[in-house]
Write a protein that holds these residues in place. Structure first.
Motif, PDB file in Angstrom:
ATOM      1  N   SER A 168       0.878  -1.177   0.000  1.00  0.00           N
ATOM      2  CA  SER A 168       0.000   0.000   0.000  1.00  0.00           C
ATOM      3  C   SER A 168       0.912   1.223   0.000  1.00  0.00           C
ATOM      4  CB  SER A 168      -0.893   0.003   1.233  1.00  0.00           C
ATOM      5  OG  SER A 168      -1.777   1.105   1.210  1.00  0.00           O
ATOM      6  N   HIS A 223      -6.224  -2.518   0.497  1.00  0.00           N
ATOM      7  CA  HIS A 223      -7.318  -1.649   0.037  1.00  0.00           C
ATOM      8  C   HIS A 223      -6.982  -0.994  -1.301  1.00  0.00           C
ATOM      9  CE1 HIS A 223     -10.636   1.407   0.682  1.00  0.00           C
ATOM     10  NE2 HIS A 223      -9.879   2.021  -0.217  1.00  0.00           N
ATOM     11  N   ALA A 268      -9.481  -1.707  -4.422  1.00  0.00           N
ATOM     12  CA  ALA A 268     -10.239  -0.600  -5.007  1.00  0.00           C
ATOM     13  C   ALA A 268      -9.924  -0.440  -6.489  1.00  0.00           C
ATOM     14  CB  ALA A 268      -9.935   0.692  -4.247  1.00  0.00           C
ATOM     15  N   TYR A 325     -13.486  -4.523   1.317  1.00  0.00           N
ATOM     16  CA  TYR A 325     -12.421  -3.700   1.882  1.00  0.00           C
ATOM     17  C   TYR A 325     -12.317  -3.979   3.381  1.00  0.00           C
ATOM     18  CZ  TYR A 325     -13.555  -1.183  -2.416  1.00  0.00           C
ATOM     19  OH  TYR A 325     -13.824  -0.861  -3.714  1.00  0.00           O
ATOM     20  N   THR A 357     -12.037  -3.478   7.205  1.00  0.00           N
ATOM     21  CA  THR A 357     -12.341  -2.366   8.099  1.00  0.00           C
ATOM     22  C   THR A 357     -12.209  -2.829   9.541  1.00  0.00           C
ATOM     23  OG1 THR A 357     -14.710  -2.893   8.137  1.00  0.00           O
ATOM     24  CG2 THR A 357     -13.963  -1.322   6.454  1.00  0.00           C
ATOM     25  N   PHE A 393     -11.450   2.269   7.499  1.00  0.00           N
ATOM     26  CA  PHE A 393     -10.767   1.434   6.518  1.00  0.00           C
ATOM     27  C   PHE A 393      -9.365   1.084   6.997  1.00  0.00           C
ATOM     28  CE2 PHE A 393     -13.823   3.723   3.786  1.00  0.00           C
ATOM     29  CZ  PHE A 393     -14.502   2.623   3.270  1.00  0.00           C
ATOM     30  N   GLY A 413      -5.059  -3.116   4.911  1.00  0.00           N
ATOM     31  CA  GLY A 413      -5.354  -4.380   4.266  1.00  0.00           C
ATOM     32  C   GLY A 413      -5.769  -5.387   5.324  1.00  0.00           C
ATOM     33  N   HIS A 457      -5.180   3.918   1.474  1.00  0.00           N
ATOM     34  CA  HIS A 457      -6.189   3.088   2.126  1.00  0.00           C
ATOM     35  C   HIS A 457      -7.597   3.680   1.998  1.00  0.00           C
ATOM     36  CE1 HIS A 457      -5.609   6.264   4.963  1.00  0.00           C
ATOM     37  NE2 HIS A 457      -6.529   5.797   5.786  1.00  0.00           N
TER      38      HIS A 457
END
Length: 780
Positions: free
Chosen positions: A473, A488, A492, A528, A530, A535, A538, A552
């Motif tokens: 990320s 994330h 996405a 995703y 959470t 959020f 990952g 994220h």
């Protein structure tokens, strides 16, 4: 009902409007982050002086060319930007007080009056908008008659100057061999890095005098002129007129230097550089100058906005100037520096955020031609994008790693989604003009391959869902090389990519054999991750410490996959946003631009404004931005955040004034561009939207959220009709080229676009640092 004029009219006096925002220096700038900057997408110069004793009588024009690179050693990477030297105005005395340096936005040129301990100098400088030529023009009084311009290649820059500039050194500067010559009256400096590879650059320049005869200006070589003969009456008039250029105030003659820089050290590069200078010298001065000014006078009115925060409004228009100075449709992809290279650890392109944010304002600002440079770079190097992925994936995949040079030779490692995100910028470009050739020939095939690489990585687990293996990320735990499953950032981008490919198939009427696979991904892709803070980075990795990047939160911004419309979604987004900015350990300028855009997407105008105001404290006096070194994307992304407060158009709906702060009672904008290929204008008075104008460029369905609760009147060429909003959205059918003026039921408003009232204390806020203007001091 009172009749009003039939169409929306812009009543902007552009020269006056931009003039109040001209960056202004009354104290000599002494560093890159204070300098006055000029450019044309290829060439640029940052202009500032020095405080050290050796340089107090110098004004430096630190030159930059986006095309000059050198092959770096393997441990550094591919070709990187290289500094090329500077033009220095050496004066007889020290630069002293009073002085005035003004960046005239409307004409895109520097005008200055310098006082020294020996005399006065008047100066004008610009980079021609169309020709690759830097121009410096100056005239002096008797005390500074010996002032001269000197060119210094990078190896010959004064060590004191180098030490001042090198807060953070370049990771690599090649050995440079300098050769000087004079050919056909043109001075030539060649800097060679590697002759066999034709690496290096050629600088060519010619200094002349320009005699003003009241009609056509005459340009002649310096040695043919008597520099000491001046008309005293004309000189007295110049003193009264301040910083206007020599030709405009009737000066009998001035010195002018034409300079260009070309990549390469071959004889052809040398010839081309010489001929470029000679062409500029031979041109009729006024006509040549008018070509430059005409480009800029056509550029600014492509869109307009005005807000009651004069400081932020001025910042915005300087970013529009910066875009026009840093990009052209046929230039290279905008890198982290633009044409104003200085010492930096980032002398190239970074694709995990920087390039995407740098291009973000061109779409709503209706300056799509500048965005063509990104599309051009992708088209030119599409085969390299295929070679960036492992060999066994190249039959159906493409990708782009984190950072490199303009050739896009950046193999993909653990940071997987950068190409997909870059293609989101191209998607925005397409959605703003709806030219299907771009979608069919460039965007669709590259996005298909970018998503194809993700398909190689997907793994089905025992829960029946599709999961992603550990990836990076961007910016979270970078130094620890932290990798996370179901990141994330990648979830996405993969989801957005599949949705967009399916939309493209429908638009282009394509039957793609992978459509079923993309639909399956959308059905079974892992959600995703959470937790109680919002959020996560990952799976099993919460946001536990400061994180400057919004990787994220990509599903919220800029992808707008999550819009706060589903139950609990808005609360989740808001909780994530506030937890993110509360982790103070590693927040940066671009953190606050993204935070402003996310808040704006939720309609939180006051909060979005607070993030932008925070950012302004981190911006340098000349509106540039520095972390470990200069990077250009942050101030440009702030311009996009301002767009998001005034106009949003994702998900097929145009939202007018969606996130205006309470303090902005009056606002106006004209010809901002919305997705669906619409040009939009709107006026807000006394806290209420009174007028919206929509012009369709492609005949797409038009859905507009105006904020009005009652009936809406729509004036078109066919007359006035009443429309009833459905769930706050007005639906209106427009053919390509047609427009509608919308206003609340009642009296027709004045269809004029004018700037809103401003705060004179905030005029010319940028340039020299002027924090005292923020605190209500009694300054005239």
């Amino acid at each position: 009902m009172t009749e009003r004029p039939s169409g929306m009219r812009s009543k902007v006096d552009w020269q006056s409007f931009l003039g109040k925002h001209d960056p202004l220096w009354t104290v000599k700038p002494v560093a890159w982050e204070e300098g006055a900057f000029i450019g044309n997408g290829r060439l640029g110069a940052m202009i500032y002086g020095e405080e050290n004793r050796a340089g107090r009588g110098s004004l430096r024009f630190v030159l930059g060319s986006t095309e000059v690179t050198a092959s770096a050693p393997d441990d550094v990477g591919s070709a990187i930007r290289v500094p090329i030297g500077e033009l220095v105005l050496k004066l007889s005395g020290w630069i002293y007080q009073p002085l005035e340096i003004r960046l005239v936005l409307w004409d895109a040129e520097i005008r200055a009056e310098l006082t020294t301990t020996r005399g006065k100098v008047r100066l004008r400088a610009f980079v021609h908008a169309v020709e690759p030529v830097v121009v410096v023009e100056c005239d002096t009084d008797e005390g500074e008659k010996d002032a001269r311009l000197h060119w210094y290649p990078y190896p010959e820059i004064h060590p004191v100057h180098l030490q001042t500039d090198r807060d953070y050194v370049n990771p690599y500067t090649p050995p440079i061999v300098v050769e000087r010559s004079e050919e056909r009256g043109v001075s030539v400096g060649v800097q060679s890095y590697d002759r066999e590879a034709d690496e290096g650059c050629v600088t060519a320049w010619q200094e002349l005098t320009r005699r003003h005869t009241g009609g056509r200006d005459e340009v002649k070589e310096l040695e043919d002129q008597d520099q000491e003969q001046k008309d005293q009456d004309q000189e007295d008039m110049e003193q009264e007129q301040g910083c206007r250029s020599s030709s405009e105030i009737g000066c009998t003659e001035s010195r002018v230097c034409f300079l260009t820089v070309y990549r390469g050290v071959s004889s052809s590069a040398r010839t081309e550089a010489i001929e470029t200078v000679q062409k500029a010298v031979r041109s009729h001065w006024d006509s040549w100058l008018n070509v430059h000014r005409r480009w800029w006078h056509d550029y600014y009115p492509r869109s307009f906005l005005s807000i009651p925060d004069t400081r932020l409004e001025g910042f915005y228009w300087i970013q529009m100037y910066k875009l026009g100075s840093a990009m052209r449709s046929d230039s290279l992809v905008l890198d982290n520096q633009g044409p104003w290279l200085t010492s930096t650890p980032w002398p190239g392109l970074w694709f995990n955020m920087n390039v995407q944010m740098s291009y973000s304002p061109v779409y709503a600002a209706n300056r799509l031609d500048l965005g063509q440079s990104l599309i051009r770079g992708l088209r030119k190097h599409k085969e390299q994008l295929v070679r960036n992925v492992p060999e066994h994936c190249r039959h159906d995949s493409a990708g782009l790693g984190r950072s490199g040079s303009y050739d896009l030779n950046i193999p993909v490692e653990e940071e997987v989604g950068n190409l997909t995100w870059l293609l989101h910028s191209v998607w925005r470009h397409y959605r703003c003009n709806l030219i299907d050739e771009l979608l069919r020939d460039t965007l669709y095939p590259l996005l298909r391959r970018s998503v194809g690489y993700y398909l190689h990585l997907l793994e089905e687990e025992g829960d029946g869902q599709l999961h992603l293996p550990p990836t990076v990320s961007p910016e979270y735990g970078s130094f620890a090389k932290l990798k996370v499953a179901d990141c994330h950032y990648d979830l996405a981008l993969l989801r957005w990519g599949c949705e967009t490919l399916l939309d493209a198939c429908e638009r282009l009427k394509i039957e793609d054999p992978l459509q079923e696979k993309w639909e399956d991904v959308l059905t079974r892709l892992a959600p995703y991750p959470t937790d109680e803070t919002g959020f996560m980075i990952g799976r099993d990795v919460p946001l536990a410490f400061g994180h400057r990047h919004f990787s994220h939160l990509l599903a919220v911004f800029p992808l707008h996959l999550l819009r706060g419309e589903e139950p609990g979604e808005r609360e989740l987004i808001l909780r994530s946003l506030r937890h993110w900015v509360a982790r103070e350990g590693d927040l940066r300028g671009f953190t606050f631009t993204a935070a402003a855009s996310i808040a704006a997407s939720l309609g939180l105008g006051n909060e979005a404004n607070a993030y932008l105001q925070t950012l302004l404290h981190m911006i340098t006096p000349n509106t540039m931005y520095k972390e470990a070194g200069p990077v250009i994307e942050t101030p440009l992304a702030a311009a996009e955040a301002l767009h998001d407060m005034l106009l949003q158009s994702w998900d097929g709906t145009i939202r007018v004034f969606p996130a205006v702060p309470d303090a902005w009672r009056d606002c106006s904008f004209h010809d901002l561009r919305a997705e669906g290929a619409f040009l939009v204008g709107a006026v807000r008075r006394g806290g209420n939207t009174v007028l919206v104008r929509i012009k369709s460029m492609a005949g797409e369905p038009c859905l507009v959220r105006t904020g009005w609760t009652g009936a809406v009147q729509a004036k078109t060429d066919s007359g006035i009709v009443a429309l009833e909003p459905t769930e706050g959205v007005v639906r209106i059918a427009l053919q390509a080229g047609e427009e509608a003026l919308l206003f609340p039921d009642g009296e027709m408003p004045d269809f004029s676009i004018v700037p809103v009232a401003d705060d004179p204390r905030m005029h010319h806020f940028y340039g020299g640092r002027k924090p005292w203007r923020l605190y209500g001091l009694p300054i005239e």
